[in-house]
Design a protein around this motif. Structure first.
Motif, PDB file in Angstrom:
ATOM      1  N   ILE A 590       0.882  -1.162   0.000  1.00 54.23           N
ATOM      2  CA  ILE A 590       0.000   0.000   0.000  1.00 54.23           C
ATOM      3  C   ILE A 590       0.918   1.210   0.000  1.00 54.23           C
ATOM      4  O   ILE A 590       1.828   1.312   0.838  1.00 54.23           O
ATOM      5  CB  ILE A 590      -0.909   0.039   1.244  1.00 54.23           C
ATOM      6  N   ARG A 591       0.713   2.125  -0.929  1.00 57.93           N
ATOM      7  CA  ARG A 591       1.608   3.275  -1.066  1.00 57.93           C
ATOM      8  C   ARG A 591       0.858   4.560  -0.701  1.00 57.93           C
ATOM      9  O   ARG A 591      -0.198   4.856  -1.259  1.00 57.93           O
ATOM     10  CB  ARG A 591       2.132   3.367  -2.485  1.00 57.93           C
ATOM     11  N   ILE A 592       1.427   5.306   0.240  1.00 55.06           N
ATOM     12  CA  ILE A 592       0.902   6.617   0.616  1.00 55.06           C
ATOM     13  C   ILE A 592       1.887   7.655   0.110  1.00 55.06           C
ATOM     14  O   ILE A 592       3.041   7.690   0.547  1.00 55.06           O
ATOM     15  CB  ILE A 592       0.730   6.737   2.145  1.00 55.06           C
ATOM     16  N   SER A 593       1.474   8.490  -0.820  1.00 51.56           N
ATOM     17  CA  SER A 593       2.369   9.478  -1.432  1.00 51.56           C
ATOM     18  C   SER A 593       1.849  10.881  -1.172  1.00 51.56           C
ATOM     19  O   SER A 593       0.628  11.110  -1.174  1.00 51.56           O
ATOM     20  CB  SER A 593       2.466   9.249  -2.947  1.00 51.56           C
ATOM     21  N   GLY A 594       2.771  11.816  -0.957  1.00 48.00           N
ATOM     22  CA  GLY A 594       2.337  13.179  -0.704  1.00 48.00           C
ATOM     23  C   GLY A 594       3.408  14.196  -1.012  1.00 48.00           C
ATOM     24  O   GLY A 594       4.575  13.878  -1.231  1.00 48.00           O
ATOM     25  N   SER A 595       2.982  15.437  -1.024  1.00 47.92           N
ATOM     26  CA  SER A 595       3.878  16.577  -1.225  1.00 47.92           C
ATOM     27  C   SER A 595       3.305  17.754  -0.453  1.00 47.92           C
ATOM     28  O   SER A 595       2.083  17.901  -0.345  1.00 47.92           O
ATOM     29  CB  SER A 595       3.982  16.919  -2.719  1.00 47.92           C
ATOM     30  N   THR A 596       4.188  18.573   0.097  1.00 49.88           N
ATOM     31  CA  THR A 596       3.717  19.722   0.857  1.00 49.88           C
ATOM     32  C   THR A 596       4.798  20.784   0.904  1.00 49.88           C
ATOM     33  O   THR A 596       5.982  20.499   0.671  1.00 49.88           O
ATOM     34  CB  THR A 596       3.338  19.318   2.295  1.00 49.88           C
ATOM     35  N   LEU A 597       4.397  22.005   1.195  1.00 46.58           N
ATOM     36  CA  LEU A 597       5.381  23.048   1.455  1.00 46.58           C
ATOM     37  C   LEU A 597       6.128  22.689   2.731  1.00 46.58           C
ATOM     38  O   LEU A 597       5.546  22.167   3.687  1.00 46.58           O
ATOM     39  CB  LEU A 597       4.677  24.390   1.602  1.00 46.58           C
ATOM     40  N   THR A 604       1.061  18.450   7.776  1.00 43.37           N
ATOM     41  CA  THR A 604       0.693  17.444   6.765  1.00 43.37           C
ATOM     42  C   THR A 604       0.871  16.041   7.309  1.00 43.37           C
ATOM     43  O   THR A 604       0.006  15.168   7.131  1.00 43.37           O
ATOM     44  CB  THR A 604       1.529  17.641   5.491  1.00 43.37           C
ATOM     45  N   ILE A 605       1.984  15.805   8.006  1.00 46.66           N
ATOM     46  CA  ILE A 605       2.228  14.482   8.570  1.00 46.66           C
ATOM     47  C   ILE A 605       1.211  14.165   9.663  1.00 46.66           C
ATOM     48  O   ILE A 605       0.817  13.007   9.854  1.00 46.66           O
ATOM     49  CB  ILE A 605       3.668  14.374   9.103  1.00 46.66           C
ATOM     50  N   ALA A 606       0.755  15.188  10.375  1.00 47.35           N
ATOM     51  CA  ALA A 606      -0.296  14.958  11.376  1.00 47.35           C
ATOM     52  C   ALA A 606      -1.560  14.428  10.712  1.00 47.35           C
ATOM     53  O   ALA A 606      -2.253  13.562  11.264  1.00 47.35           O
ATOM     54  CB  ALA A 606      -0.585  16.246  12.139  1.00 47.35           C
ATOM     55  N   LEU A 607      -1.856  14.942   9.521  1.00 50.50           N
ATOM     56  CA  LEU A 607      -3.018  14.436   8.783  1.00 50.50           C
ATOM     57  C   LEU A 607      -2.768  13.024   8.266  1.00 50.50           C
ATOM     58  O   LEU A 607      -3.678  12.177   8.263  1.00 50.50           O
ATOM     59  CB  LEU A 607      -3.351  15.374   7.629  1.00 50.50           C
ATOM     60  N   VAL A 608      -1.536  12.748   7.824  1.00 48.06           N
ATOM     61  CA  VAL A 608      -1.194  11.393   7.379  1.00 48.06           C
ATOM     62  C   VAL A 608      -1.373  10.416   8.540  1.00 48.06           C
ATOM     63  O   VAL A 608      -1.947   9.325   8.381  1.00 48.06           O
ATOM     64  CB  VAL A 608       0.254  11.336   6.852  1.00 48.06           C
ATOM     65  N   GLU A 609      -0.891  10.808   9.716  1.00 47.10           N
ATOM     66  CA  GLU A 609      -1.047   9.957  10.897  1.00 47.10           C
ATOM     67  C   GLU A 609      -2.520   9.682  11.181  1.00 47.10           C
ATOM     68  O   GLU A 609      -2.936   8.537  11.430  1.00 47.10           O
ATOM     69  CB  GLU A 609      -0.416  10.644  12.106  1.00 47.10           C
ATOM     70  N   GLU A 610      -3.324  10.723  11.117  1.00 47.29           N
ATOM     71  CA  GLU A 610      -4.758  10.566  11.401  1.00 47.29           C
ATOM     72  C   GLU A 610      -5.420   9.635  10.392  1.00 47.29           C
ATOM     73  O   GLU A 610      -6.267   8.811  10.745  1.00 47.29           O
ATOM     74  CB  GLU A 610      -5.417  11.949  11.386  1.00 47.29           C
ATOM     75  N   ALA A 706       8.317  15.469  13.604  1.00 49.48           N
ATOM     76  CA  ALA A 706       6.973  15.405  13.030  1.00 49.48           C
ATOM     77  C   ALA A 706       6.374  14.008  13.151  1.00 49.48           C
ATOM     78  O   ALA A 706       5.147  13.846  13.246  1.00 49.48           O
ATOM     79  CB  ALA A 706       7.014  15.828  11.569  1.00 49.48           C
ATOM     80  N   LEU A 707       7.234  12.983  13.172  1.00 48.51           N
ATOM     81  CA  LEU A 707       6.757  11.602  13.213  1.00 48.51           C
ATOM     82  C   LEU A 707       6.544  11.071  14.632  1.00 48.51           C
ATOM     83  O   LEU A 707       5.979   9.981  14.801  1.00 48.51           O
ATOM     84  CB  LEU A 707       7.748  10.686  12.487  1.00 48.51           C
ATOM     85  N   GLN A 708       6.981  11.798  15.645  1.00 49.01           N
ATOM     86  CA  GLN A 708       6.882  11.289  17.012  1.00 49.01           C
ATOM     87  C   GLN A 708       5.452  10.930  17.430  1.00 49.01           C
ATOM     88  O   GLN A 708       5.242   9.878  18.058  1.00 49.01           O
ATOM     89  CB  GLN A 708       7.484  12.298  17.995  1.00 49.01           C
ATOM     90  N   PRO A 709       4.453  11.735  17.130  1.00 51.02           N
ATOM     91  CA  PRO A 709       3.088  11.329  17.500  1.00 51.02           C
ATOM     92  C   PRO A 709       2.676   9.996  16.873  1.00 51.02           C
ATOM     93  O   PRO A 709       1.944   9.218  17.484  1.00 51.02           O
ATOM     94  CB  PRO A 709       2.226  12.489  16.978  1.00 51.02           C
ATOM     95  N   MET A 710       3.162   9.707  15.654  1.00 51.90           N
ATOM     96  CA  MET A 710       2.823   8.457  14.984  1.00 51.90           C
ATOM     97  C   MET A 710       3.472   7.267  15.680  1.00 51.90           C
ATOM     98  O   MET A 710       2.935   6.139  15.653  1.00 51.90           O
ATOM     99  CB  MET A 710       3.245   8.515  13.512  1.00 51.90           C
ATOM    100  N   VAL A 711       4.619   7.486  16.301  1.00 50.47           N
ATOM    101  CA  VAL A 711       5.279   6.414  17.034  1.00 50.47           C
ATOM    102  C   VAL A 711       4.363   5.889  18.141  1.00 50.47           C
ATOM    103  O   VAL A 711       4.285   4.682  18.403  1.00 50.47           O
ATOM    104  CB  VAL A 711       6.614   6.911  17.632  1.00 50.47           C
ATOM    105  N   VAL A 712       3.653   6.818  18.789  1.00 47.50           N
ATOM    106  CA  VAL A 712       2.762   6.451  19.888  1.00 47.50           C
ATOM    107  C   VAL A 712       1.436   5.898  19.367  1.00 47.50           C
ATOM    108  O   VAL A 712       0.936   4.874  19.841  1.00 47.50           O
ATOM    109  CB  VAL A 712       2.505   7.671  20.791  1.00 47.50           C
ATOM    110  N   SER A 713       0.856   6.582  18.364  1.00 47.23           N
ATOM    111  CA  SER A 713      -0.492   6.230  17.914  1.00 47.23           C
ATOM    112  C   SER A 713      -0.530   4.999  17.023  1.00 47.23           C
ATOM    113  O   SER A 713      -1.580   4.369  16.861  1.00 47.23           O
ATOM    114  CB  SER A 713      -1.099   7.415  17.155  1.00 47.23           C
ATOM    115  N   TRP A 714       0.619   4.627  16.419  1.00 45.62           N
ATOM    116  CA  TRP A 714       0.666   3.460  15.516  1.00 45.62           C
ATOM    117  C   TRP A 714       1.723   2.495  16.035  1.00 45.62           C
ATOM    118  O   TRP A 714       2.816   2.379  15.484  1.00 45.62           O
ATOM    119  CB  TRP A 714       0.989   3.924  14.097  1.00 45.62           C
TER     120      TRP A 714
END
Length: 945
Positions: A590-597, A604-610, A706-714
């Motif tokens: 499964i591929r999640i691709s994105g781009s952002t300023l 943006t990563i917070a939205l990816v995590e959600e 930016a990825l630290q919240p994902m470490v906990v939630s996932w």
């Protein structure tokens, strides 16, 4: 790539929510210098030293709008001819030179108003490119012969069949323009032209066209990249100065279309399984002040959850899976298109009623402040993304020079979009759409005329008849005889290379987070943008025969809202950040691709995590998406190219292998899946099986923060990724045929299970294959099938690799009535390739592949691919340099041995998708037995394995 300090000043701040507020962002700034030679040639220089490459593009201000009646398609035909040969460049022209110098592949394009030619090369080959482009402009016409013209007519006609005649809804633009513009209007005909007009083109036509339009005073040359300005100016003047100027060319004033009343036409489409309605309104020419508001309007009306047309047609009426609206502006006029592909058996009159309801909704409500901000943010981010390479910037600089008379218009162009107001959007709606006449085309499947708009008239569409031996023969090897065009110096001497550029791979960092997520990154501060992806192992490989298509459904539904955000709220938050987010299922991931300023990366990563950890599991969205996927399956079943891809997968993997199935599943399997099935598959997505790749203007520490919240939630969990069955090489070749009655071309897919990317022979086999089918127009397959025979538009071959055995694959589409002849050519090439491979071929391969490494890291997408290769296969961070050394050390004997071992013409799947009535029986002559008709077998078990 963009030069960090002086090339672009990129700023994005959300505009004021006051309706008439103008954006105050500083304008986009591009460093360039423009000179005009005495003969009228416009030359634009743009320095960008971020990579050791240079793009050279040459654009003539001539397209199909300058053609004569009865010679439609001529500008495009001429584009093809200009690549073939010139007096000093010799046979093969830029294609052959590109294969030697490590270019990205010489190419070109034609539209209504201009024709361009372009290539990106290592910086030490710049003088060669300037010499070559000058030779095409001043020393070309004598090399065109009757046989060369006859052959190229066939190539262009093959391109038309491939892109238009053999595609669902392929004639839509032809029908639209014939009814929108009166006879004699320059936009009444298509750029590709008609088969009859192409056939009628003469050598005198070619010479007249060249003399009138391909003169320095009608051409813009752009050089963009890493070069010395003073030296490059000297080269440009040396090679271009003595080309004589042509007659003055008068500009053509805008000629907008006008309609007195709505026109409705229909066409029964041989390749369509679903009805499609297209509405077209006349609008304005390129860079007209109203064009910017029309762009915003078309986006708002059709794209996203808040779009009025989406809400009515998709969510309320359930007539289609999406709506598409866009404004197309050209030099003389513009058109606004609205395209809706209905679901199976949907009456297009119901679609039109729903469209009008959506328009009424917009007329009453208008566009909101937030939606205007959102669309502008997205359009600005898209604009920056479109100029991320030196060749892309060269396109823009030439375009603005020709059509805005100012290369620097790039800054004002973007500003005009940012300054669009709510009242502008409402005004252009009322001026160009509300109550205004339009052209309506109803394209319906054969036998379903009742689905077309009422009171429609039959469209005039010319359908080609398939006949054996109908095309003329020619001998393109005949050399032209002529008196060489004089020059003040000997142009037959190709300029030398400059100093070899040093190739330095970007610095790669990597880490493993405590939840098992692996992260690889490259900091690249040329622009304030970050591109990223997350690859989660599994994909289709985790499906079973009971839940086919579930991986794709899960991927699609993950972007349809979260536990705390509705689908519309999620979509708007992503776009307000100037970001993109796409999730797709692949065969093994499964591929999640994105781009952002860069400044919005953490948000943006917070939205990816959600999205990952808190899916919404919306039943309404699932029902909508299931219907959309079923629509895709139905459309693919009518597209010869898609049929060929799906049928090859079925044959390649074999009965019972999960990857033999369509990634979308079947209509029946999609209908049977429910939310519990999706939730069960979702449990197989684990951070421990996920790798993230990040490229852009951001540090490792900022990414990890930016990825630290994902470490906990996932949190990590063990998910077993099963080993896939081993694929065996067929014991003998078998020919398979899938019937598409009336097909104008045959799609060919030839291959067998070959090498994984981890095999020691994988990269050497790619080196061996380079001249066979991976070197673009210079490859053996394309040279024989296209340049010698005129059977196809292009042909390719590749070793696809992967963690498991991937296919060696040859693929192309050929003129239907030479299906057997094309296969015989391919068979002969495969059988003789090793024996015929010469020392000169080896030198060309080495030169091209090693020098081409200068382009290996130019774009963000190239850097992401590099990171994926490193993380997936365990390759070192300098693997590009190591592979370059492998190329340098390759011997002729090794090439021949690889060809003998891996070009197994007698142990392959030979798949043809085309017209069985006229072509299938002939294929017995290949010597691989009687072809097997796949339409009669829902599952084919290969007896040859």
């Amino acid at each position: 790539m963009l030069q960090r300090t002086t090339a672009f000043a990129l700023f994005l701040s959300l505009i004021s929510c006051q309706e008439e507020a103008k954006d105050t962002n500083p304008p986009l700034d591009v460093n360039y210098e423009k000179i005009v030679l005495d003969n009228g040639l416009n030359v634009i220089f743009h320095i960008d030293k971020s990579d050791p490459v240079v793009a050279v593009s040459l654009t003539a201000h001539v397209g199909s709008a300058r053609e004569k009646t009865g010679r439609t398609g001529f500008a495009h035909l001429f584009e093809h001819l200009l690549f073939l040969e010139s007096e000093n460049l010799g046979k093969g022209g830029l294609d052959q030179m590109s294969a030697r110098i490590g270019g990205s592949g010489a190419n070109g394009s034609t539209n209504r108003d201009r024709t361009n030619y372009y290539q990106t090369v290592p910086k030490n080959a710049l003088e060669k490119m300037i010499w070559a482009e000058a030779d095409k402009l001043g020393w070309f016409i004598n090399t065109v012969t009757e046989p060369v013209l006859a052959k190229e007519k066939q190539v262009v006609k093959n391109e038309k069949r491939q892109r238009v005649d053999n595609q669902p809804y392929g004639h839509t633009y032809y029908v639209a323009n014939k009814n929108l513009y009166p006879s004699g209007h320059p936009y009444n005909w298509q750029v590709i032209g008609s088969l009859e007009d192409l056939q009628n083109a003469t050598l005198d036509d070619v010479k007249e066209f060249y003399a009138k339009w391909y003169t320095p005073n009608n051409v813009t040359l752009v050089i963009a990249g890493d070069f010395d300005l003073a030296q490059t100016k000297t080269w440009v003047k040396k090679y271009f100065n003595e080309i004589p100027s042509g007659d003055p060319i008068s500009p053509i004033n805008p000629q907008p279309a006008t309609l007195d009343s709505t026109i409705k036409v229909y066409h029964e489409d041989n390749f369509a399984n679903l009805p499609e309605l297209t509405l077209i309104w006349p609008t304005v020419e390129i860079y007209h002040p109203d064009s910017y508001a029309l762009e915003v309007l078309s986006n708002y009306l059709s794209q996203g959850k808040s779009a009025p047309l989406y809400q009515v047609l998709v969510e309320d009426k359930k007539l289609t899976s999406n709506t598409k609206m866009y404004n197309y502006n050209a030099e003389l006029a513009g058109e606004l298109y609205l395209n809706v592909t209905g679901f199976d058996q949907i009456d297009l009159d119901d679609v039109l009623l729903a469209i009008n309801e959506g328009f009424e909704k917009f007329g009453k409500e208008g566009i909101s402040d937030q939606d205007l901000i959102r669309i502008k943010a997205q359009q600005e981010a898209d604009f920056y993304g479109s100029i991320s390479s030196v060749v892309a910037k060269s396109f823009y600089l030439a375009q603005y020079n020709i059509f805005a008379d100012d290369p620097g218009f790039i800054s004002r162009d973007l500003q005009q979009t940012l300054q669009v107001t709510k009242s502008d959007v409402q005004r252009v709606y009322e001026k160009y759409i509300k109550g205004k006449p339009f052209v309506a085309t109803s394209f319906v499947p054969k036998g379903q005329l009742d689905l077309a708009l009422k009171n429609s008239k039959k469209a005039e569409v010319v359908e080609e008849t398939i006949s054996q031996g109908a095309e003329e023969t020619f001998d393109s090897s005949i050399e032209a005889t002529y008196e060489k065009t004089p020059s003040t110096f000997d142009r037959s001497i190709e300029p030398p290379y400059g100093e070899t550029p040093k190739i330095t791979p970007p610095t790669v960092w990597n880490t493993v987070l405590t939840n098992g997520l692996q992260v690889y990154g490259i900091k690249n501060n040329e622009v304030p943008v970050v591109d990223f992806n997350l690859i989660i192992k599994g994909g289709q490989s985790l499906e079973t025969s009971d839940n086919l298509g579930v991986a794709n459904l899960v991927a699609g539904l993950l972007t349809k809202g979260t536990a705390n955000k509705t689908p519309q709220e999620l979509e708007e938050e992503i776009e307000l950040l100037g970001a993109t987010l796409d999730i797709s299922a692949q065969k093994e991931s499964i591929r999640i691709s994105g781009s952002t300023l860069a400044k919005n990366f953490e948000q943006t990563i917070a939205l990816v995590e959600e999205v990952i950890v808190s899916p919404r599991w919306d039943e309404k969205e699932l029902a909508l998406y299931k219907q959309e996927v079923i629509s895709w399956i139905q459309q693919d079943a009518a597209s010869p190219g898609k049929i060929a891809d799906n049928q090859f997968d079925s044959l390649f993997y074999g009965e019972g292998h999960i990857l033999s199935n369509n990634l979308f599943g079947t209509a029946a399997s999609i209908e049977s899946l429910n939310m519990d099935d999706l939730k069960a598959y979702y449990q197989l997505l684990s951070s421990a099986n996920t790798t993230m790749h990040v490229v852009g203007d951001i540090s490792q520490s900022s990414v990890q923060t930016a990825l630290q919240p994902m470490v906990v939630s996932w949190p990590t969990k063990a998910v077993n990724i099963p080993d896939l069955p081993t694929l065996d090489t067929p014991k003998k070749s078998t020919v398979f045929f899938y019937d598409v009655p009336g097909a104008k071309q045959s799609h060919l897919r030839l291959g067998y299970p070959s090498l994984s990317s981890l095999d020691k022979d994988y990269f050497p086999a790619k080196v061996m294959n380079y001249l066979l089918g991976a070197s673009g127009f210079a490859s053996r397959l394309t040279q024989q099938l296209r340049e010698t025979k005129g059977y196809t538009y292009h042909a390719d071959s590749e070793f696809q690799g992967g963690l498991n055995k991937g296919p060696f694959l040859v693929y192309c589409s050929v003129r239907s009535n030479v299906t057997l002849e094309s296969l015989e050519v391919i068979k002969q090439i495969l059988e003789n390739y090793g024996e015929s491979f010469s020392n000169e071929d080896l030198l060309t391969t080495k030169s091209s592949m090693v020098k081409g490494n200068a382009r290996a890291f130019e774009t963000a997408s190239a850097k992401l691919r590099m990171l994926e290769n490193i993380s997936t296969y365990g390759w070192s961070t300098d693997y590009v340099l190591q592979q370059g050394q492998i190329v340098e050390n390759m011997t002729l004997d090794e090439i021949k041995s690889l060809a003998d071992n891996y070009l197994k013409s007698d142990q392959m799947i030979w798949l043809v998708v085309g017209d069985a009535k006229t072509q299938m029986d002939r294929l017995s002559e290949l010597g691989f037995g009687t072809p097997i008709l796949l339409n009669e077998k829902s599952e084919v078990m290969m007896s040859s394995k």
